[in-house]
Scaffold this motif. Structure first.
Motif, PDB file in Angstrom:
ATOM      1  N   GLU A   3       8.236  -3.136  -6.908  1.00 15.33           N
ATOM      2  CA  GLU A   3       9.053  -2.185  -7.674  1.00 15.33           C
ATOM      3  C   GLU A   3       8.264  -0.927  -8.035  1.00 15.33           C
ATOM      4  N   ARG A   4       7.013  -1.096  -8.451  1.00 18.08           N
ATOM      5  CA  ARG A   4       6.183   0.076  -8.761  1.00 18.08           C
ATOM      6  C   ARG A   4       5.941   0.912  -7.506  1.00 18.08           C
ATOM      7  N   ALA A   5       5.649   0.244  -6.409  1.00 18.92           N
ATOM      8  CA  ALA A   5       5.367   0.945  -5.152  1.00 18.92           C
ATOM      9  C   ALA A   5       6.587   1.710  -4.662  1.00 18.92           C
ATOM     10  N   ALA A   6       7.749   1.120  -4.770  1.00 15.74           N
ATOM     11  CA  ALA A   6       8.970   1.771  -4.290  1.00 15.74           C
ATOM     12  C   ALA A   6       9.251   3.054  -5.054  1.00 15.74           C
ATOM     13  N   SER A   7       8.853   3.081  -6.320  1.00 17.12           N
ATOM     14  CA  SER A   7       9.144   4.261  -7.125  1.00 17.12           C
ATOM     15  C   SER A   7       8.061   5.336  -7.041  1.00 17.12           C
TER      16      SER A   7
ATOM     17  N   THR B  94      11.758 -17.333  -4.510  1.00 13.93           N
ATOM     18  CA  THR B  94      12.124 -16.390  -3.451  1.00 13.93           C
ATOM     19  C   THR B  94      12.441 -15.009  -4.008  1.00 13.93           C
ATOM     20  N   ILE B  95      11.900 -14.004  -3.331  1.00 14.81           N
ATOM     21  CA  ILE B  95      12.203 -12.604  -3.603  1.00 14.81           C
ATOM     22  C   ILE B  95      12.938 -12.067  -2.382  1.00 14.81           C
ATOM     23  N   LEU B  96      14.116 -11.506  -2.605  1.00 20.25           N
ATOM     24  CA  LEU B  96      14.910 -10.921  -1.522  1.00 20.25           C
ATOM     25  C   LEU B  96      14.769  -9.405  -1.552  1.00 20.25           C
ATOM     26  N   PHE B  97      14.686  -8.811  -0.381  1.00 24.76           N
ATOM     27  CA  PHE B  97      14.738  -7.352  -0.269  1.00 24.76           C
ATOM     28  C   PHE B  97      16.145  -7.013   0.199  1.00 24.76           C
ATOM     29  N   LYS B  98      16.878  -6.311  -0.650  1.00 25.65           N
ATOM     30  CA  LYS B  98      18.238  -5.880  -0.325  1.00 25.65           C
ATOM     31  C   LYS B  98      18.222  -4.382  -0.047  1.00 25.65           C
ATOM     32  N   ARG B  99      19.012  -3.979   0.940  1.00 22.82           N
ATOM     33  CA  ARG B  99      19.112  -2.554   1.277  1.00 22.82           C
ATOM     34  C   ARG B  99      19.794  -1.814   0.128  1.00 22.82           C
TER      35      ARG B  99
ATOM     36  N   LEU C 293       0.855  -1.182   0.000  1.00 24.23           N
ATOM     37  CA  LEU C 293       0.000   0.000   0.000  1.00 24.23           C
ATOM     38  C   LEU C 293       0.890   1.230   0.000  1.00 24.23           C
ATOM     39  N   GLY C 294       0.704   2.073  -1.004  1.00 25.35           N
ATOM     40  CA  GLY C 294       1.585   3.222  -1.128  1.00 25.35           C
ATOM     41  C   GLY C 294       3.002   2.728  -1.336  1.00 25.35           C
ATOM     42  N   GLN C 295       3.915   3.186  -0.511  1.00 29.25           N
ATOM     43  CA  GLN C 295       5.309   2.758  -0.611  1.00 29.25           C
ATOM     44  C   GLN C 295       5.696   1.859   0.565  1.00 29.25           C
TER      45      GLN C 295
ATOM     46  N   GLU D 298      13.491   1.934   0.748  1.00 28.84           N
ATOM     47  CA  GLU D 298      14.827   1.629   1.267  1.00 28.84           C
ATOM     48  C   GLU D 298      15.413   0.331   0.728  1.00 28.84           C
ATOM     49  N   TYR D 299      14.625  -0.398  -0.098  1.00 25.75           N
ATOM     50  CA  TYR D 299      15.041  -1.730  -0.551  1.00 25.75           C
ATOM     51  C   TYR D 299      14.837  -1.908  -2.046  1.00 25.75           C
ATOM     52  N   THR D 300      15.564  -2.857  -2.588  1.00 25.19           N
ATOM     53  CA  THR D 300      15.335  -3.293  -3.948  1.00 25.19           C
ATOM     54  C   THR D 300      14.936  -4.767  -3.895  1.00 25.19           C
ATOM     55  N   ALA D 301      13.982  -5.143  -4.722  1.00 24.23           N
ATOM     56  CA  ALA D 301      13.492  -6.528  -4.745  1.00 24.23           C
ATOM     57  C   ALA D 301      14.265  -7.300  -5.814  1.00 24.23           C
ATOM     58  N   ILE D 302      14.775  -8.471  -5.420  1.00 18.89           N
ATOM     59  CA  ILE D 302      15.588  -9.284  -6.319  1.00 18.89           C
ATOM     60  C   ILE D 302      15.039 -10.704  -6.340  1.00 18.89           C
TER      61      ILE D 302
END
Length: 126
Positions: free
Chosen positions: A98-102, A64-69, A8-10, A31-35
């Motif tokens: 990815e869409r939410a983070a941006s 698996t999706i990892l969230f990296k700082r 929701l949102g970011q 604060e993270y990127t999804a990989i």
């Protein structure tokens, strides 16, 4: 263990149950990127969820999706999806994150297994 998350949102909101009214906690996606983790070369800090017998490799349906700082590339969170009934589930989650983070987005609920930022698999539902 099944967890429920809503983007929701970011923020990625983590719920104990599908009907929970309040999230256990929120992850700031900016604060993270999804990989998408390579199952043949897993991250040394990730956990193998539902390994195949006599291996440390996840079943083929586990993605698996990892969230990296962003600031240092260290692993913070891990979401593992059983894609047996929906092969696109993990990719859809990654795309939403990815869409939410941006820029933020509407709420979407997904299911997964979460490993916390201390890289410890939670034994309780969160």
């Amino acid at each position: 263990v099944k967890y429920f998350v809503a983007v929701l949102g970011q923020s990625c909101l983590v719920y104990a149950e599908e009907t929970s009214q309040k999230p256990f906690y929120a992850i700031d996606l900016t604060e993270y990127t999804a990989i998408l983790e390579d199952p043949d070369h897993p991250d040394p800090k990730s956990f193998t969820i539902s390994p195949e017998p006599h291996t440390n490799k996840s079943r083929p349906t586990m993605v698996t999706i990892l969230f990296k700082r962003i600031k240092d590339g260290s692993q913070a969170y891990q979401f593992t999806f059983d894609t047996l009934n929906d092969r696109s589930l993990a990719k859809r989650f990654k795309d939403v994150v990815e869409r939410a983070a941006s820029k933020g987005n509407k709420e979407e609920v997904v299911e997964g297994v979460l490993v916390d930022e201390k890289n410890e698999k939670s034994n309780e539902k969160v």
